[in-house]
Design an enzyme around this catalytic site. Structure first.
Site, PDB file in Angstrom:
ATOM      1  N   GLU A  90      13.574  -4.328  -1.371  1.00 48.51           N
ATOM      2  CA  GLU A  90      13.296  -3.501  -2.347  1.00 48.51           C
ATOM      3  C   GLU A  90      14.565  -2.672  -2.961  1.00 48.51           C
ATOM      4  OE1 GLU A  90      10.047  -3.153  -5.792  1.00 48.51           O
ATOM      5  OE2 GLU A  90       9.404  -1.092  -4.837  1.00 48.51           O
ATOM      6  N   HIS A 127       4.280 -19.477  18.761  1.00 42.84           N
ATOM      7  CA  HIS A 127       3.614 -20.426  18.403  1.00 42.84           C
ATOM      8  C   HIS A 127       3.196 -20.799  17.036  1.00 42.84           C
ATOM      9  CE1 HIS A 127       1.663 -20.221  22.362  1.00 42.84           C
ATOM     10  NE2 HIS A 127       2.052 -18.782  22.714  1.00 42.84           N
ATOM     11  N   LYS A 163       8.636  -7.583 -14.638  1.00 44.50           N
ATOM     12  CA  LYS A 163       7.243  -7.333 -15.798  1.00 44.50           C
ATOM     13  C   LYS A 163       7.085  -7.631 -17.193  1.00 44.50           C
ATOM     14  CE  LYS A 163       6.781  -2.920 -12.212  1.00 44.50           C
ATOM     15  NZ  LYS A 163       6.706  -1.975 -12.423  1.00 44.50           N
TER      16      LYS A 163
HETATM   17  O1  LIG Z   1       2.982   3.211  -8.006  1.00 43.87           O
HETATM   18  P1  LIG Z   1       3.676   2.475  -9.227  1.00 43.87           P
HETATM   19  O2  LIG Z   1       3.638   3.277  -9.993  1.00 43.87           O
HETATM   20  O3  LIG Z   1       1.360   1.947  -9.459  1.00 43.87           O
HETATM   21  O4  LIG Z   1       4.654   0.935  -8.453  1.00 43.87           O
HETATM   22  C1  LIG Z   1       3.859   0.283  -7.931  1.00 43.87           C
HETATM   23  C2  LIG Z   1       4.678   0.108  -6.805  1.00 43.87           C
HETATM   24  O5  LIG Z   1       6.105  -0.616  -8.156  1.00 43.87           O
HETATM   25  C3  LIG Z   1       6.830  -0.545  -8.340  1.00 43.87           C
HETATM   26  O6  LIG Z   1       7.914   0.189  -8.733  1.00 43.87           O
HETATM   27  C4  LIG Z   1       8.012  -1.920  -8.142  1.00 43.87           C
HETATM   28  O7  LIG Z   1       7.852  -3.516  -7.533  1.00 43.87           O
HETATM   29  C5  LIG Z   1       7.565   0.269  -6.662  1.00 43.87           C
HETATM   30  O8  LIG Z   1       8.825   0.265  -6.501  1.00 43.87           O
HETATM   31  C6  LIG Z   1       6.562   0.760  -6.215  1.00 43.87           C
HETATM   32  O9  LIG Z   1       6.079   0.612  -5.250  1.00 43.87           O
END
Ligand SMILES: O=P(O)(O)OC[C@H]1O[C@](O)(CO)[C@@H](O)[C@@H]1O
Length: 613
Positions: free
Chosen positions: A392, A421, A526
């Site tokens: 990320e 394995h 998202k």
């Molecule tokens: O802690 P939050 O705001 O729920 O986000 C969870 C995760 O979602 C992200 O923003 C995107 O995957 C991550 O960087 C983060 O750790």
């Protein structure tokens, strides 16, 4: 630059005798021969980066030297001794001798690291290291609050740590207890990404066999997974502390987990608020919900700590403390490592050595994957933890100057010798697209528990043998590896290896000129998910209207798409229908989901209110 781009996108494989022209582009190694990067590799790397990479790393001389080393144990031993790094206070060693970087490469890197060290220094002093989001990046302050750029933050960090410790002590001692049980016995942690991976890794690595509170996780919006966790708690739901973790306080998966758990509490006749704890930023949706509903406790997350580096904030510390893990030791291990990785002497800085090896092994463009092989069951989740931290942070489309670079470094791995394995066969003999990192733990078992299962040999000796054997076998076949050795898996050493990799990622990001502290790519997925759910609502509304007719009017997919004014979304509409049908939410009048053209769909019930919505 234009001509360089042209050469980069060439799919021709040069012969081993490279022409002068070919050398001006950055070749990568494929086994012991050279090959040009795949055409999907960055085509607009900064001139300084791409122009010199070929000069410094991948030469015939380097390949020949590596072959010589493999054949010459004395030279290899010398290289081992020359490059072995040791952090005495932590009992941590780093061996980079099985990565084939050359002296010229190191000299060039020393030069590049000047800028990386400077950027890191500025970051620690509170610069806006995440320009996109206008944020400081301060996870290093969590383990040394004297570094904070503002005195108020120091108080905040120290007070939060104190309140975590006293809350955990009171819960463990039964001074704070749930309404209908004598004490809390279980933790249900609800969170995703950085709000789950750190706590999961720490729990797996460090929780004692019989912790004061046992932890389980809801880290997804999979209803069956959630049901499974709740079902396993059974009557112990009454003595479960639910910790909802979300920095933003608005992540849908986490919200769904919370709503599901609250429903389970209602159905069991329990008062969720008396057993709920929130860890989130002040005034987030989650924070406001917890405040209004009067949850048991709230702990802060800070704007200046990223999700994937939050394990040493309340996110990781509270669950750890509740499991009886010494969190001050974790912080202390990280602080010692932070100090060790501040030195600007490349050879004496383990994080810089890691970053340098990553750069060498992956040509600075992620051309090889990083396989993490901890030879210790309790470190199983380290690779999963690193996956988010590294991918990320480094997986970025653009560099800091706006050039398209598609950077990244792929991380995977489980544990040795189990993986022996599974996929070590391919690593040894198959496609050469990786470099390995062995995590070695010297102490096999707590003192006094060992025994020889055959003369002179313990079970742990086998594990040791497997690690060393795999390292040698990989190297003998030209596969590079790094080894990180710790004496024991303790809160201190776990804090230290987390800090080591955090710093290595930060330094590597500077070397390849990208912002390691944002994640714009996650937003696209998202947003698309939200659009699918919005389309599903439209589909339901259309079906509802047709199902309220007398007689009911089953609709084809084309008719639904038409009435949704979304003919271009017909495939997605089909998938929506198939998913709802599998969950008994729509009925198929004709045909089957296997033949989309034949399907006619209607709802089992007509919702009159919805027709006028
Ligand atoms: O802690 P939050 O705001 O729920 O986000 C969870 C995760 O979602 C992200 O923003 C995107 O995957 C991550 O960087 C983060 O750790």
């Amino acid at each position: 630059m234009a001509s360089l781009s042209g050469l980069f996108s060439s799919s021709l494989k040069p012969s081993k005798t490279l022409s002068v022209k070919a050398l001006s582009a950055p070749p990568t190694r494929g086994g012991d021969s050279f090959s040009f990067p795949h055409t999907s590799k960055p085509t607009h790397l900064p001139l300084t980066l791409s122009a010199s990479r070929s000069d410094i790393s991948h030469t015939d001389a380097a390949t020949a030297a590596k072959k010589e080393l493999i054949k010459d144990p004395d030279a290899l031993w010398k290289r081992y001794l020359d490059w072995l790094y040791q952090q005495k206070d932590l009992g941590l060693y780093l061996d980079v001798s099985r990565v084939g970087f050359t002296d010229e490469f190191v000299v060039d890197m020393e030069h590049r690291f000047k800028a990386a060290f400077k950027a890191m220094d500025e970051l620690e002093k509170g610069s806006i290291a995440n320009p996109d989001e206008g944020r400081m990046v301060g996870h290093y302050w969590l383990r040394n609050s004297n570094l904070v750029p503002k005195p108020t933050l120091k108080t905040l960090i120290e007070n939060t740590l104190d309140s975590i410790c006293s809350f955990a002590d009171d819960i463990i001692a039964g001074k704070i207890k749930p309404p209908s049980s004598p004490r809390f016995t279980q933790i249900l942690s609800v969170g995703i990404g950085g709000s789950a991976l750190g706590p999961q890794f720490v729990a797996e690595a460090l929780a004692p066999d019989n912790p004061p509170l046992k932890i389980r996780f809801i880290d997804n919006t999979d209803p069956a997974g959630i049901d499974h966790q709740i079902a396993q708690l059974g009557p112990e739901l009454a003595s479960t502390l639910v910790i909802v973790i979300s920095k933003s306080g608005g992540t849908p998966e986490t919200r769904n987990g919370l709503l599901e758990v609250q429903k389970a509490f209602r159905e069991a006749g329990l008062n969720f608020a008396k057993q709920g704890v929130a860890i989130t930023q002040e005034n987030s949706l989650l924070d406001n919900t917890a405040r209004i509903e009067g949850w048991l406790a709230r702990f802060p997350m800070y704007d200046w700590v990223g999700g994937r580096t939050s394990v040493m904030s309340a996110v990781g510390l509270l669950p750890a403390a509740l499991q009886g893990i010494d969190i001050r030791e974790m912080l202390s291990g990280a602080a010692i490592m932070d100090e060790a990785t501040r030195t600007t002497s490349l050879k004496n800085n383990p994080a810089a050595l890691l970053a340098m090896c990553w750069y060498w092994a992956s040509d600075g463009v992620g051309s090889k994957d990083m396989v993490i092989l901890p030879y210790k069951d309790s470190l199983l989740l380290f690779s999963r933890y690193l996956q988010q931290l590294v991918m990320e942070s480094l997986g970025k489309e653009f560099d800091l100057d706006g050039n398209t670079v598609n950077q990244g470094l792929t991380v995977y791995g489980n544990k040795g010798s189990t993986d022996q394995h599974a996929y070590i066969q391919q690593l040894r003999e198959g496609v050469h697209n990786f470099f390995a990192t062995f995590i070695e733990v010297l102490r096999d078992r707590p003192p006094g528990h060992d025994w020889e299962l055959e003369p002179g040999v313990t079970c742990g000796d086998y594990l040791f043998g497997m690690l060393q054997g795999t390292r040698s076998a990989l190297y003998a076949n030209g596969r590079e590896s790094i080894s990180v050795t710790i004496e024991e898996v303790t809160p201190r050493s776990v804090g230290a290896i987390i800090a080591l990799y955090e710093r290595a990622v930060g330094l590597y990001a500077s070397l390849v000129n990208i912002n390691a502290y944002h994640q714009p790519g996650v937003e696209a997925g998202k947003k698309a998910a939200a659009e699918v759910l919005a389309l599903q609502k439209r589909v339901l509304s259309v079906l509802n209207e047709a199902s309220c007719k007398d007689p009911v009017e089953p609709l084809t997919l084309d008719e639904i798409a038409d009435r949704c004014h979304a003919p271009e979304e017909i495939e997605m509409i089909y998938k929506i229908i198939a998913h709802m049908s599998a969950n008994d939410r729509v009925l198929i009048a004709e045909g089957s989901c296997g033949s989309p053209r034949s399907v006619k769909v209607y709802l089992g019930e007509c919702n009159v209110d919805d027709m006028y919505a």
